[in-house]
Design an enzyme around this catalytic site. Structure first.
Site, PDB file in Angstrom:
ATOM      1  N   GLY A  60       0.860  -1.182   0.000  1.00  0.00           N
ATOM      2  CA  GLY A  60       0.000   0.000   0.000  1.00  0.00           C
ATOM      3  C   GLY A  60       0.890   1.224   0.000  1.00  0.00           C
ATOM      4  O   GLY A  60       2.066   1.128   0.346  1.00  0.00           O
ATOM      5  N   CYS A  87       5.374  -5.970   1.749  1.00  0.00           N
ATOM      6  CA  CYS A  87       5.696  -4.543   1.754  1.00  0.00           C
ATOM      7  C   CYS A  87       4.928  -3.801   2.859  1.00  0.00           C
ATOM      8  O   CYS A  87       5.188  -4.047   4.026  1.00  0.00           O
ATOM      9  CB  CYS A  87       5.475  -3.953   0.368  1.00  0.00           C
ATOM     10  SG  CYS A  87       6.301  -2.371   0.186  1.00  0.00           S
ATOM     11  N   TYR A  88       3.958  -2.969   2.531  1.00  0.00           N
ATOM     12  CA  TYR A  88       3.197  -2.291   3.597  1.00  0.00           C
ATOM     13  C   TYR A  88       2.625  -3.323   4.573  1.00  0.00           C
ATOM     14  O   TYR A  88       2.592  -3.101   5.790  1.00  0.00           O
ATOM     15  CB  TYR A  88       2.056  -1.453   2.985  1.00  0.00           C
ATOM     16  CG  TYR A  88       1.231  -0.751   4.042  1.00  0.00           C
ATOM     17  CD1 TYR A  88       1.652   0.466   4.559  1.00  0.00           C
ATOM     18  CD2 TYR A  88       0.058  -1.322   4.536  1.00  0.00           C
ATOM     19  CE1 TYR A  88       0.917   1.099   5.559  1.00  0.00           C
ATOM     20  CE2 TYR A  88      -0.684  -0.703   5.532  1.00  0.00           C
ATOM     21  CZ  TYR A  88      -0.252   0.509   6.043  1.00  0.00           C
ATOM     22  OH  TYR A  88      -0.973   1.134   7.021  1.00  0.00           O
ATOM     23  N   HIS A 176       8.457  -7.541  -3.361  1.00  0.00           N
ATOM     24  CA  HIS A 176       7.198  -7.967  -3.993  1.00  0.00           C
ATOM     25  C   HIS A 176       7.369  -9.304  -4.726  1.00  0.00           C
ATOM     26  O   HIS A 176       7.802  -9.321  -5.875  1.00  0.00           O
ATOM     27  CB  HIS A 176       6.726  -6.890  -4.978  1.00  0.00           C
ATOM     28  CG  HIS A 176       6.237  -5.675  -4.293  1.00  0.00           C
ATOM     29  ND1 HIS A 176       4.933  -5.510  -3.897  1.00  0.00           N
ATOM     30  CD2 HIS A 176       6.886  -4.564  -3.865  1.00  0.00           C
ATOM     31  CE1 HIS A 176       4.786  -4.353  -3.284  1.00  0.00           C
ATOM     32  NE2 HIS A 176       5.967  -3.760  -3.253  1.00  0.00           N
ATOM     33  N   GLU A 178       5.194 -11.103  -6.017  1.00  0.00           N
ATOM     34  CA  GLU A 178       4.229 -11.262  -7.111  1.00  0.00           C
ATOM     35  C   GLU A 178       4.727 -10.682  -8.432  1.00  0.00           C
ATOM     36  O   GLU A 178       4.187 -10.989  -9.492  1.00  0.00           O
ATOM     37  CB  GLU A 178       2.895 -10.605  -6.727  1.00  0.00           C
ATOM     38  CG  GLU A 178       2.887  -9.074  -6.647  1.00  0.00           C
ATOM     39  CD  GLU A 178       3.442  -8.509  -5.345  1.00  0.00           C
ATOM     40  OE1 GLU A 178       4.098  -9.258  -4.595  1.00  0.00           O
ATOM     41  OE2 GLU A 178       3.230  -7.311  -5.078  1.00  0.00           O
ATOM     42  N   ASP A 234     -15.306 -13.009 -22.971  1.00  0.00           N
ATOM     43  CA  ASP A 234     -16.123 -13.172 -21.774  1.00  0.00           C
ATOM     44  C   ASP A 234     -17.551 -13.601 -22.101  1.00  0.00           C
ATOM     45  O   ASP A 234     -18.068 -14.557 -21.528  1.00  0.00           O
ATOM     46  CB  ASP A 234     -16.154 -11.870 -20.950  1.00  0.00           C
ATOM     47  CG  ASP A 234     -14.755 -11.370 -20.639  1.00  0.00           C
ATOM     48  OD1 ASP A 234     -13.818 -12.184 -20.734  1.00  0.00           O
ATOM     49  OD2 ASP A 234     -14.600 -10.181 -20.336  1.00  0.00           O
ATOM     50  N   LYS A 373      -9.048 -13.061 -16.418  1.00  0.00           N
ATOM     51  CA  LYS A 373      -9.144 -13.273 -17.863  1.00  0.00           C
ATOM     52  C   LYS A 373      -8.519 -14.616 -18.291  1.00  0.00           C
ATOM     53  O   LYS A 373      -9.094 -15.353 -19.088  1.00  0.00           O
ATOM     54  CB  LYS A 373      -8.420 -12.127 -18.580  1.00  0.00           C
ATOM     55  CG  LYS A 373      -8.716 -12.051 -20.056  1.00  0.00           C
ATOM     56  CD  LYS A 373     -10.005 -11.336 -20.229  1.00  0.00           C
ATOM     57  CE  LYS A 373     -10.368 -11.063 -21.650  1.00  0.00           C
ATOM     58  NZ  LYS A 373     -11.617 -10.298 -21.709  1.00  0.00           N
TER      59      LYS A 373
END
Ligand code: XMP
Length: 517
Positions: A60, A87-88, A176, A178, A234, A373
């Site tokens: 954040g 992180c945050y 991070h 990710e 979609d 997606k």
């Protein structure tokens, strides 16, 4: 429709960081189901009831000491649920549990060499070495560990790049995991969700299809469902799913406004021929052309097409009479972005301009609202949709109408369809069709002098656009090899009448947008 999953789940508490969707996608890539909830929209009691296998605190933008800094109730740490702070999230964990967070003397941004303690379960897997690159982006750091924790990673400027309290199953990383730039980042997340939280990796699209079909059946009963099918990924996947679940109780209306790519209207119809549904195709090109006569302003074009689309859709829907449910192809990024958590969000139809609110229906169902997606694509494959539909690149609702600069005429439409067809064919031949996120031709309103044989020409300039992007909010132009561009250019000027010049758009977004209008 909240397709309730009986799968094991990990809760991602969102503190407003820029990579939060990415964390969820990475966890799902480990075949573990997860949901993202804004930190202030869920209480400890609700979390306890939800029984997640683990919790991830995201990053954040704030400092834990800032005014109104996002926080959680300390009781969350007493539930015995494993937690990973990123992180945050790591600062928050340290702060709440009695550690100290300070401003960095030297902030770290970007790729950073990091030393890992391999005895920590997050870093102990596979072939991960003791030194690897992590992606840092911080101005604060944990300067004093909370009681019961030890540091398990460090960098030149950050003594606590990761900390753990294995007894309480609490872990935190400053970097991070990710982000792709963090080497072994996915392995770390995989280890957290499987080795710490005990998830077995039961989230697959095969399982999901079965669950979703049963739930649609029980929710819809013998009711009638209406779907606006655009031919996009979609709505096509949704059509396939509903078809398997309720067959002829489903009616799909495909409004062909005439601005699809070459053969595309027929391809959509062909793709669903033989499926157990009621399929209505409305060929409305003349109506749309009529409305757009003399219109060259981009926004007016969009609004005119959106409004006409709704009118056509409503007319067709009225012929069917009362329906019980309107199906929407909302997917998870829309749900997260709306910040709504699980509140039913009525998204304007993603491929047109708005929702047909005059259609008489009781409820909305959104069976894809928990899927990303890439998961939607996998589900489509699972349900037997063709590769053409599953791998279709994004296509704007107003279609080629916003790729013809200036007034639209039949002639311009045909020129663009032919040129775009060649471009797509060559991109596919070069094997770039799955890696280039979006690529298309634009018919500019510019004409210039050329020479063909012994004749002077005065014809249109065609622009080719191809981009690489993950979120379509920012984009890089694709570095398509010159040889491929050369073939496209040569074929287009030779095979398509009235184009005598081809240019390649080398602008990033921002400052340009992906589309030209
Ligand atoms: P821009 O041009 O804003 O486009 O950079 C970002 C992405 O959105 C698509 N796009 C649309 N999609 N209806 C849609 O469903 C629209 O009206 C529309 N306009 C742009 C565009 O193709 C790109 O993928």
């Amino acid at each position: 429709m909240n397709t309730e999953c009986k799968q094991q789940m990990v809760l991602i508490l969102d503190f407003g960081g820029q990579y939060n969707q990415l964390i969820a996608r990475r966890v799902r890539e480990c075949n573990v189901y997860c949901e993202v909830k804004p930190f202030n929209r869920i209480s400890v009691a609700e979390i306890a009831e939800m029984k997640p296998m683990g919790i991830i605190f995201t990053g954040g933008p704030q400092s834990v000491y800032g005014e109104n800094a996002p926080t959680v109730d300390q009781a969350l740490f007493e539930l015995g649920i494993p937690i990973l702070g990123i992180c945050y999230g790591s600062h928050l964990m340290a702060h709440i549990l009695g550690g100290k967070v300070s401003g960095c003397v030297i902030s770290e941004y970007g790729k950073t060499e990091t030393q890992y303690d391999k005895s920590c379960v997050l870093f102990g897997t596979g072939d991960m070495p003791e030194t690897a690159i992590s992606w840092m982006s911080h101005t604060d750091y944990v300067s004093e560990l909370p009681e019961g924790f030890r540091s398990v990673a460090h960098t030149a400027h950050c003594p606590v790049a990761a900390m753990e309290n294995p007894e309480k199953k609490l872990y935190a990383v400053q970097f991070h995991p990710e982000v792709n730039h963090t080497e072994y980042g996915v392995a770390m997340l995989d280890s957290f969700v499987k080795n710490v939280c005990g998830c077995t990796g039961d989230w697959t699209m095969q399982n999901y299809a079965g669950t979703a079909i049963r739930e649609i059946q029980s929710r819809v009963g013998d009711g009638k469902v209406l779907l606006a099918l655009s031919g996009g990924v979609d709505s096509s996947v949704l059509c396939a799913l509903l078809s398997k679940a309720i067959g002829k109780q489903l009616t799909c209306i495909f409004v062909d406004h005439g601005f699809m790519r070459k053969h595309e209207g027929d391809e959509v119809e062909e793709a669903f021929r033989g499926w157990d549904i009621n399929f209505v195709r409305v060929n409305a090109k003349e109506r749309f052309m009529e409305k757009l006569r003399g219109v060259s302003d981009p926004e007016t074009k969009r609004k005119t097409i959106g409004a006409e689309f709704i009118r056509v859709f409503e007319e067709e829907a009225k012929k069917i009479g009362k329906v019980d449910f309107l199906a929407q192809g909302t997917i998870y990024p829309d749900v997260i972005e709306s910040g709504a958590g699980d509140a039913a969000t009525i998204k304007s139809h993603h491929n047109v301009g708005g929702l047909p609110d005059c259609v008489d229906f009781k409820e909305i169902i959104e069976p894809l609202r928990m899927l990303f997606k890439d998961e939607t694509r996998k589900l489509g494959q699972e349900l037997g949709l063709s590769d053409t539909l599953v791998w279709r690149q994004p296509f704007p609702g107003p279609g080629l109408a916003i790729r013809i600069i200036g007034e639209i005429t039949d002639e311009k439409l045909e020129i663009l369809q032919d040129a775009d067809w060649i471009f797509r064919e060559e991109i596919a031949k070069a094997g770039l069709d799955r890696t280039t996120n979006q690529y298309f031709a634009v018919l500019t309103n510019n004409r210039s002098v050329g020479v063909m044989g012994d004749f002077r020409t005065y014809d249109y300039t065609l622009a080719l656009r191809a981009v690489e992007t993950t979120d379509f909010m920012t984009a890089e132009f694709s570095r398509i090899p010159f040889d491929v561009l050369a073939t496209c250019s040569s074929r287009i000027v030779n095979e398509v009448k009235h184009i005598n010049r081809v240019v390649y758009d080398i602008t990033t977004k921002p400052p340009a947008t992906i589309e030209w209008e």
